[in-house]
Design an enzyme around this catalytic site. Structure first.
Site, PDB file in Angstrom:
ATOM      1  N   VAL A  52     -21.276   2.804 -41.942  1.00  9.37           N
ATOM      2  CA  VAL A  52     -20.273   3.489 -41.147  1.00  9.37           C
ATOM      3  C   VAL A  52     -20.500   4.988 -41.240  1.00  9.37           C
ATOM      4  CG1 VAL A  52     -17.831   3.801 -40.714  1.00  9.37           C
ATOM      5  CG2 VAL A  52     -18.644   1.674 -41.695  1.00  9.37           C
ATOM      6  N   GLY A  73     -19.583   5.122 -45.462  1.00 15.09           N
ATOM      7  CA  GLY A  73     -19.616   3.995 -46.389  1.00 15.09           C
ATOM      8  C   GLY A  73     -20.470   2.894 -45.834  1.00 15.09           C
ATOM      9  N   GLY A  82     -20.957  -1.442 -45.608  1.00 14.67           N
ATOM     10  CA  GLY A  82     -20.370  -2.767 -45.795  1.00 14.67           C
ATOM     11  C   GLY A  82     -21.437  -3.798 -45.584  1.00 14.67           C
ATOM     12  N   LYS A  87     -19.662   2.542 -36.531  1.00 13.36           N
ATOM     13  CA  LYS A  87     -20.294   1.564 -37.409  1.00 13.36           C
ATOM     14  C   LYS A  87     -21.580   1.094 -36.765  1.00 13.36           C
ATOM     15  CE  LYS A  87     -19.158  -2.583 -39.892  1.00 13.36           C
ATOM     16  NZ  LYS A  87     -18.058  -3.466 -40.224  1.00 13.36           N
ATOM     17  N   ASP A 114      -6.415 -11.682 -43.435  1.00 12.78           N
ATOM     18  CA  ASP A 114      -7.022 -11.049 -44.613  1.00 12.78           C
ATOM     19  C   ASP A 114      -6.285  -9.767 -44.977  1.00 12.78           C
ATOM     20  OD1 ASP A 114      -8.778 -11.082 -46.709  1.00 12.78           O
ATOM     21  OD2 ASP A 114     -10.414 -10.120 -45.622  1.00 12.78           O
TER      22      ASP A 114
END
Lengths: 689, 371
Positions: A24, A17, A19, A39, A130
């Site tokens: 990653v 994926g 970000g 990552k 978060d």
């Protein structure tokens, strides 16, 4: 640093994926055979974030808990930082929510595991700040782990408090929003919101504008879990969502809650992962994985002639050691200027980078490589690959919300159905399965309009879209925004002039209508900072004020009018193979406010000729430019650009409602249809997303 | 996890904790090292709890006082600093907390000294504790906890001076306490401060980045101490800085140190340092080569040092020579320099300004006026 050796220890496999900070990959530790997530953070594309990343690493590396994603190593490779983490194959709870809400049994398990994780963090003096479904990862076996420490805080002392305004609005505790000092209890509130999110698929107030939510949360009674849920569950949520942090229980206390004590084993969560995989398979999401390819680092041959000359004659070295005689001279009386560059004004000072620190990088740097190849691969061999266009929708870090959402390891399916990676899979990285991106070399702005158009994009459109995206929580809305932003980026790269005309006409059309004028133009005319992007790194204060000035509800005049068909439902994401992600998102209130803000970025339009009707006056200021524009386009045979723009116009939410522009809709509908037909013919897929 | 919860028991013998810790920590290297480490972990965990209390209970000042004086008597600060990398994972974090709290503790009664009890003792009598904490950067395990403690402690000017002026057995070294420091004696370059250059350049990313953060604190925090230090040790410092950090092979080290260089030069308290720095043609050359680096962000950070040279109204002759010799190239180069930075208005303005300055330079170097 002697880090190069480390990289060889890992075999990098397919992409998991993307970000905001990088890509990653799945990988294998050759020494142990263990699967890991790696990552890659491109430090060249981040202005000032090295210390933030380092902070995140230091928080992670001091965590050793079964309930927190395990950090393994980090090292530098050129200007890429590799962070190796434990691999969690189940994906994030947000991903899993896509195939439906969770049941109570599952939520109880997740909440218990999260409480154990929070109890660990809090005892270590750490606040996550978060907590939300997107930051909760599941392993294949159903283990629940906290991830994304991008905004986590390490307190030095037990009683320390924090004031920083970070988190994601929907999940933020009232005391965080009020910035009156908060501690560990803020995470408990967010946990309560997350529990609601898991049960209902969305956090409370998800339909509201995030800015409005920020007023909502402190002012109103806490949200409650409604619906067919057990008394225990409802009570658990209510306990988490006590507004006064002093009366909110700690993680340890909540672990004794009945809802938690009766929770089952984590293995029960495997069901969720299975369900998601089935859904993915059914939706034909399975795509060929994108594999990691080492970027070839070609050293750009330096032009000898370009080298600096430090010696008068190459062989003779006369320079140093010369006596520095100082005679008075007035030739360099530029002390003012010296001062101007001196001290606090320098962009190196910590105060200023905030304003220039935009996570986005303009597209131009890669223009050369783009010209070379229409189809682009993971690595194009360019030493500047790092400067390849980043997504237009970088999270707005200054706002402190979704910067976090994308910071860390979130397993995201590579089909882009996750909001975190919506803005990802840029065309530069298009894989073989995707149709060739339609990008052409960005046009150099060669007219005043084009330059204004480009400036408009840089200064107004892109920051607005960034900010909106960062503030939007609902995945379908984020997706729509991402697509809109992509479309604008595309328009900007091929026809900045078109963007100029578009906004110009829009503003002039708005000014034709009294109601619209009142809603959009007057309040900005005095304040509109023409050159100041809204997300310029100033803290939330400014944002709050702005949002107060234009609450989303004021969009009613626009939304009341004719609304085109609804966007594709989030459950069935559009065919991911389209490179130009254009989408309709007409009824999105964020976009309405986006209109307003964008309107504010332009000087007020010239007053319309009083005699003309509304329709023709809208056409009035437009036609000369338009004609010239068309001329030029015909000359350059770039009809596609115009179609892209027209398509964009057609898709612009609320646009048909603008009085006086109906004729444009017909035109753009036609052009859009032709454009999508073209796509279909070329790629054999359902074009036009 | 249970040990985290069950800490309310057995905290009667606060005075004894320091002694127990000493016994265990000195035997870590021995045959029963593993067992001792386990014992030590328990003691450290108890000490931490005494110092910081829990979410439920407030710490007791009397107990803290006993513990801190006990630690001083047993020389535990030094022993823990030396052995930090040998401690187990949790104990390293506990030790970090213990140091942070102990160095902050001021006795509730008695004459108020300006510095906390333990810190005053270390600064005056046992500076080796701070030196050993710096040496924590020798090991990956101890880098983060040692660095965290150091950055707390370095807010204290005397503590910063200890590290800057450590110079072994030399006269005026801080080894005999803060009072013995002779700030006017140039450093030999063998003190612990000079090791930071290697820690930053040669360590793994985590260690390097942490060491750099501490280094930055040390160099930017104290507006009287540091300018004086840099003035006395100007050549030694910038020679190392430029050769080791600015020319580092590590992207992060290079980029961060160029940025820090700009910060140092543009700090008003370093005005004299700045003028001395920009007089050297040698420094300008390094800087101009940064502008041509492969990496945009290195170019960008280099620009912010370069601008200081060009904006200087009293350019030295060597600097003028270089600029004039390269005038045409510079003008051409700067007009296309980092063109994609279309949003950074300050940068664009400054670039324009530099172009104007270079264009307006006289055809031959003119000696600057006396300052």
């Amino acid at each position: 640093m002697a880090d190069e050796g480390f990289a060889g220890r890992y075999q990098v496999l397919e992409e998991l994926g993307r970000g905001s900070f990088g890509v990653v990959y799945k990988g294998i530790d050759k020494a142990t055979g263990e699967t890991v997530a790696i990552k890659h953070i491109d430090l060249e594309s981040s202005e000032d974030d090295i210390q933030e990343i380092q902070q995140e690493i230091s928080v992670l590396s001091t965590c050793a808990s079964n309930y927190v994603t395990q950090y393994k190593a980090s090292f530098l490779r050129g200007h890429k930082l590799w962070i190796v983490m434990e691999y969690l194959g189940g994906g994030s709870c947000l991903d899993l929510l896509k195939s439906g809400a969770f049941n109570e049994v599952q939520i109880a398990i997740i909440c218990r595991e999260l409480l154990l994780g929070l109890d660990y963090l809090h005892s270590e003096g750490k606040i996550h700040r978060d907590i939300k479904a997107a930051n909760v990862l599941l392993s294949d076996s159903g283990k629940v782990k906290l991830a994304d420490f991008g905004v986590a805080a390490q307190l030095t002392y037990m009683k320390s408090q924090r004031n920083t305004f970070v988190g994601t609005p929907f999940w933020m505790a009232p005391e965080v929003i009020q910035q009156a000092g908060y501690d560990f209890k803020a995470d408990i509130w967010s946990l309560g919101i997350t529990a609601i999110e898991l049960a209902q698929g969305e956090p409370p107030h998800a339909s509201l504008h995030p800015m409005k939510v920020l007023f909502h949360i402190p002012k109103n009674p806490p949200p409650r879990l409604e619906g067919k849920f057990s008394k225990e569950f409802k009570d658990f949520v209510a306990q988490c969502l006590v507004k006064d942090a002093d009366f909110r229980p700690t993680a340890k206390e909540l672990l004794k809650h009945r809802f938690i004590r009766s929770a089952g084993k984590v293995e029960a969560l495997q069901e969720l992962i299975q369900r998601k995989r089935l859904a993915d398979a059914r939706a034909d999401h399975a795509k060929l994985p994108v594999y990691y390819q080492e970027t070839l680092r070609t050293i750009s041959p330096k032009d000898e002639a370009d080298e600096w000359v430090f010696e008068t004659v190459k062989s003779v070295v006369p320079r140093r050691g010369t006596v520095r005689s100082r005679k008075p001279s007035s030739a360099f009386a530029v002390e003012d200027a010296m001062h101007k560059l001196d001290l606090k004004d320098g962009p190196l000072q910590p105060s200023t980078p905030g304003t220039v620190r935009k996570a986005t990088v303009r597209r131009q740097p890669s223009s050369a490589s783009r010209q070379n190849s229409v189809r682009r691969h993971v690595s194009n061999g360019s030493p500047r690959a790092s400067l390849a266009p980043k997504r237009p929708l970088q999270p707005d870090l200054s706002f402190g919300n979704s910067g976090s959402t994308m910071r860390l390891f979130r397993r995201v399916p590579s089909d882009g159905s996750n909001p975190g990676c919506l803005a990802s899979s840029p065309p530069e990285f298009a894989n073989e399965n995707q149709p060739p991106p339609a990008y052409q070399a960005p046009v150099e702005p060669n007219s005043k309009e084009a330059m204004l158009g480009r400036r408009l994009y840089n200064k107004a459109l892109e920051p607005c879209l960034d900010e909106l995206h960062a503030q939007t929580a609902a995945s379908s809305k984020r997706e729509a925004l991402a697509r809109l932003s992509d479309a604008f980026a595309f328009l900007d790269s091929v026809d900045p002039e078109g963007a100029y005309h578009f906004i110009r006409n829009l503003v002039s059309a708005v000014s034709q209508d009294n109601k619209l004028t009142n809603a959009f133009l007057p309040q900005h005319q005095s304040t509109a900072p023409l050159a100041k992007p809204p997300s310029d790194g100033t803290p939330q204060g400014t944002v709050l004020i702005k949002s107060r000035a234009t609450p989303p509800s004021s969009s009613s005049p626009t939304s009341g009018a004719a609304v085109p068909p609804p966007p594709p439902t989030p459950a069935t994401p559009p065919v991911p193979t389209s490179p130009t992600k254009l989408i309709l998102s007409q009824d999105n209130p964020h976009l309405m406010s986006h209109h307003r803000r964008r309107g504010s970025m332009l000087p007020p339009p010239p007053p319309p000729p009083p005699s003309s009707s509304s329709s023709s006056s809208a056409d009035g200021p437009r036609s000369p430019d338009r004609d010239r524009d068309r001329e030029r386009e015909r000359d350059r045979e770039k009809e596609r650009e115009k179609m892209a723009m027209a398509a964009l116009e057609a898709r612009f939410p609320g646009r048909p409602a603008v009085p006086g522009m109906e004729h444009c809709k017909a035109l753009s509908d036609l052009l859009y249809a032709r454009w999508t037909d073209g796509l279909r013919a070329r790629w054999g897929v359902v074009g036009g997303a | 996890m249970s040990f985290l919860f069950g800490r309310t028991r057995a905290r009667t013998n606060t005075t004894d904790l320091a002694r127990q810790a000493r016994e265990h920590v000195t035997k870590l290297e021995g045959p029963q090292g593993a067992a001792k480490a386990e014992e030590l972990a328990k003691v450290l965990s108890q000490m931490k709890q005494v110092l910081q209390g829990t979410h439920e209970t407030e710490p007791n000042p009397d107990q803290i006082y006993q513990l801190v004086t006990g630690m001083i008597e047993e020389d535990l600060f030094y022993l823990l600093a030396v052995n930090l990398h040998r401690l187990p994972f949790e104990s390293r974090k506990d030790t970090q907390v213990i140091f942070s709290y102990a160095f902050r503790f001021r006795p509730p009664t008695g004459p108020q000294k300006p510095e906390p009890l333990a810190l005053a003792y270390v600064v005056e009598r046992r500076p080796q504790v701070l030196v050993e904490l710096c040496r924590g950067y020798d090991h990956k395990e101890s880098a983060t906890p040692a660095g965290t403690v150091l950055r707390e402690v370095l807010k204290n000017e005397a503590a910063a001076a200890i590290i800057l002026y450590d110079d072994g057995d030399e006269q005026g070294s801080s080894a005999r306490g803060v009072g013995a420091i002779n700030p006017d004696r140039p450093q030999s370059g063998r003190g612990v401060f000079w090791n930071f250059f290697d820690w930053i350049d040669k360590s793994s990313f985590e260690v390097s980045a942490d060491a750099f953060t501490t280094f930055r604190e040390l160099i930017t925090k104290h507006k009287e101490l540091v300018p004086r230090y840099l003035a006395v040790n100007f050549d030694l410092f910038f020679e190392r800085y430029n050769s080791v950090l600015v020319q580092s092979n590590s992207y992060v080290t290079k980029r961060q140190s160029i940025k820090l260089l700009g910060e140092i030069l543009l700090d008003r308290s370093n005005y004299n340092i700045m003028t001395a720095y920009v007089d050297r043609g040698e420094h300008l050359k390094i800087c101009m080569n940064l502008l041509r680096d492969d990496r945009k962000m290195v170019q960008y950070e280099g620009f912010h040092v370069f601008k200081v040279f060009v904006a200087n109204p009293h350019k030295s002759v060597p600097v003028q020579k270089i600029l004039i010799m390269n005038r045409d190239k510079l003008l051409h180069f700067l007009s296309h320099f980092l063109e994609d930075r279309t949003e950074d208005e300050q940068f664009i303005d400054e670039r324009e300004f530099l172009i104007k300055q270079i264009r307006n330079m006289p055809p031959a170097p003119v000696p600057p006026p006396q300052r």
